[in-house]
Design an enzyme around this catalytic site. Structure first.
Site, PDB file in Angstrom:
ATOM      1  CB  CYS B  58      -0.924  -0.080   1.214  1.00  0.00           C
ATOM      2  SG  CYS B  58      -1.511   1.472   1.856  1.00  0.00           S
ATOM      3  CB  CYS B  61       0.651   2.094   4.069  1.00  0.00           C
ATOM      4  SG  CYS B  61      -1.007   1.431   4.026  1.00  0.00           S
TER       5      CYS B  61
END
Lengths: 588, 138
Positions: B58, B61
């Site tokens: 991700c 993230c």
């Protein structure tokens, strides 16, 4: 507001491609339309077809439920009868009314297998009010111990990583072509296998996660365990934390398949399969791909595109089950790109040499001649095997056929409360969209009062070789087998994609054909296309074919210029005429 | 009543300090290793913990991580940051209803007191955390 946008742009949300399985709100409409439309089925096939197409979208069920009208017999069968889907026979058998819910079982339904078929079935069953558990378990591969998460073959070791690696390979090709289009490109571009694998695996992990969240949101109990039958209503699930016995009124077996290994020395110790290649932690290098089915050809194709040196070993024919003229053109297009094909050859043994390379001995089955060569990687692509062994099917009394499970037109096995869908069923196309639709329709019949069954005929598919091949409907040989050579007309032609001219790409194998009825309406039995973005080209034609496409309609359809799909509308040379199917100019 | 509670809490704190495995327990920023680890260092924490549910695949993230570390460091130990990899601890993420990543969940005295989903600017996160903390003090 701006913060809001920021937020939505940069979070990975649950809405994501193939793992998000369709839902439908048409459930209530179904029965009414079934009743209304079944009275129409006595009309001629022409009007019927029109009427069906005029029905509102919500009534998709009705076209498939003609046999339920009650009177029985041929007049009740839908008019459009495509040759290789015996809808009449299919609907002569009424939908079995089986108690599917309630009782003193832990669940109404246990789905064994968390792949395309199982997940679609489990989610749809919950949507229709059932209490559902879905088991999923992946045994590590024997050679490298590769394993993966929920989602099944397609997401983890099939369609998805395959398409991504194919794309990587096409991009490499595109960079080379870019130079002729005026881009200043460094001559030496090099792929980074490690980075590619990382990117592909990251995508897969994100899909695994989204699938998991989706199951939770849709209230399917997910059990990470290997199921085996105790009896026809009881399953033993082997979990990490121990064993658990669970019971259900109904079972759906959707365990799918895994690649086969040949029975020769060194096969399991040193060879890998498509289960390993997409997460391989080192460059594959010079690779022997054994098997020329679509998996073998696709792997060889993207390996070549990434700069490795694949060789394809073929025992008998290329792309079994596909139109053989097209199959041979695909093979030739790969040979033209420098992928050698070892024909009529079978492997005998694999040994690891001291330098780490793999020595493969092989034999020509016609001449009996033996030879050997060394490779960095050996990839078995000799077929897939249904995972019936771990299920303990004899305990439940379920019959098998080879390593698959035979089912009737309602996906029921010989045991009344046990069904099977997806790659595990015998004699049906092993394709994700087929599995998803069959699983969903099954759940609707079981819990939603629906009657529509899966139609396995005329399913379009694509082979993602460097030059792609897509088709829908019958192959030329199957059409000839069914109707006789005198009753089949084949329209064909070579073509030149506009964008191939500037980089002077080979157009030698850009070819397409329509296999059709020779007389009467000239109904199209099958469409075949080799060229760029084949899947995108064929998908729409698949809907046309399913709606009863004729040659007349096809050639009176105005094309989109300049595309390659428009070539279908320009077909005018029949094989029978013996005329040259190669084009003179681009726009004549 | 509250004096009694405070005394009890400080007693418990002292007790925990004596029995804790070592300095690692009091690190302000840490990766959650196991479920037990989560119980010990997040649920039973003596101060609020921001749990960062993230994934290796991700990208948002990855962008959020350093911002979060900075902001938590600014708090001078009033709040800790626990990082949970959702691929390794899927069940934990499921239990806390995490559907998207990155997801921040603030846990105080074992209870979820606030959540935030998605990548935000440092200013936004700082304000958000300030509000969470002040709310907590009341």
């Amino acid at each position: 507001m701006s913060l809001h946008l920021w937020n939505s742009r940069f979070s990975i949300t649950v809405v994501r491609q193939c793992s998000t399985i369709f839902t439908s709100s048409s459930g209530i409409l179904k029965l009414q339309h079934t009743a209304a439309s079944s009275s129409n089925f006595g009309a001629s096939s022409q009007t019927q077809r029109r009427e069906m197409s005029n029905q509102p979208r919500g009534s998709r069920d009705s076209s498939g439920s003609g046999g339920q009208g009650g009177a029985g017999g041929a007049a009740n069968v839908p008019g459009f009868q495509h040759p290789h889907c015996d809808r009449q026979a299919m609907y002569d058998q009424p939908v079995r009314k089986q108690r599917t819910k309630g009782g003193s079982y832990d669940y109404d339904l246990i789905v064994i297998g968390g792949g395309s078929a199982g997940l679609a079935c489990a989610k749809e069953a919950v949507l229709n009010g059932a209490r559902v558990a879905c088991l999923d378990y992946v045994k590590p591969t024997p050679t490298l111990g590769t394993k993966w998460g929920v989602g099944g073959t397609c997401v983890n070791v099939g369609c998805i990583p395959k398409k991504l690696m194919h794309q990587a390979s096409l991009l490499g090709e595109a960079v080379h072509e870019a130079a002729s289009y005026g881009w200043n490109v460094d001559d030496k571009i090099k792929p980074d296998w490690g980075k590619l694998v990382q990117s592909v695996q990251n995508h897969i992990k994100s899909v695994n996660w989204v699938t998991r969240v989706d199951l939770r949101d849709k209230k399917v109990e997910y059990i990470n365990g290997l199921g085996s039958f105790v009896d026809s209503h009881t399953l033993l699930a082997k979990l990490k934390s121990g064993e658990r016995t669970i019971t259900a009124q109904t079972f759906v077996i959707a365990v799918g398949g895994r690649p086969r290994y040949p029975d020769i020395p060194g096969a399991v110790e040193y060879g890998i399969t498509s289960d390993d290649i997409f997460s391989l932690d080192h460059e594959p290098g010079k690779t022997l791909v054994v098997g020329a089915g679509y998996i073998g050809l696709e792997c060889a194709g993207f390996l070549k595109g990434l700069g490795y040196e694949p060789t394809v070993m073929v025992r008998s024919i290329v792309l079994r089950g596909f139109d053989q003229q097209m199959a041979e053109l695909v093979a030739s297009s790969m040979e033209e790109r420098g992928i050698p094909f070892l024909r009529k050859t079978v492997p005998l043994s694999v040994e690891k040499q001291e330098d780490g390379k793999l020595l493969v001995k092989f034999k020509n089955v016609e001449t009996g001649e033996e030879a050997e060569d060394t490779f960095d990687t050996v990839l078995w692509a000799i077929g897939r095997k249904g995972l019936v062994d771990d299920l303990n099917l004899p305990n439940a009394g379920v019959n098998t056929q080879k390593d698959k499970i035979p089912v009737d037109s309602q996906e029921a096995t010989n045991v009344a409360n046990i069904y099977a869908v997806g790659d595990i069923i015998y004699g049906k196309p092993e394709l994700t969209p087929v599995a998803i639709l069959a699983g969903r329709l099954l759940a609707r019949r079981l819990y939603g009062g629906a009657t529509q069954r899966m139609d396995y005929a005329d399913v379009a598919t694509t082979v993602f070789t460097p030059l792609e091949y897509a088709c829908v409907g019958l192959s030329e040989e199957d059409a000839v087998k069914q109707y006789g050579a005198d009753e089949v007309e084949v329209f064909h032609g070579y073509y030149k994609p506009t964008e191939f001219f500037i980089p002077q790409k080979s157009v030698r194998y850009c070819y397409l054909k329509a296999v059709a009825e020779r007389h009467g309406d000239q109904r199209v039995y099958g469409l075949h296309y080799i060229g760029p973005v084949a899947g995108e080209v064929i998908q729409g034609f698949a809907a046309a074919l399913k709606s009863g496409l004729t040659i007349n309609t096809l050639i009176n359809t105005v094309g989109i210029h300049p595309t390659t799909a428009e070539e279908f509308t320009r077909l005018n040379i029949t094989k029978r005429s013996g005329l040259d199917p190669t084009p003179a100019t681009c726009c004549s | 009543m509250s004096a009694y509670r405070n005394r009890l809490l400080s007693l418990m704190k002292a007790h925990r300090r004596l029995t804790s495995a070592g300095s690692s327990r009091r690190q302000p920023i840490f990766d959650v290793e196991t479920r037990k680890d989560f119980e010990r260092r997040v649920i039973n924490s003596d101060r609020p913990v921001v749990v960062d549910f993230h994934a290796s695949w991700c990208c948002p993230c990855k962008a959020l991580a350093p911002r979060l570390e900075n902001i938590v460091s600014e708090q001078g130990g009033k709040v800790r940051l626990a990082r949970v990899d959702i691929d390794e601890h899927g069940e934990l993420a499921m239990d806390y209803n995490v559907g998207s990543v990155p997801s921040l969940v603030v846990i105080n005295k074992g209870k979820v007191v606030n959540r935030m989903v998605g990548l935000q600017t440092s200013e936004y996160i700082r304000d958000w955390l300030k509000k969470v903390m002040s709310h907590d003090e009341n």
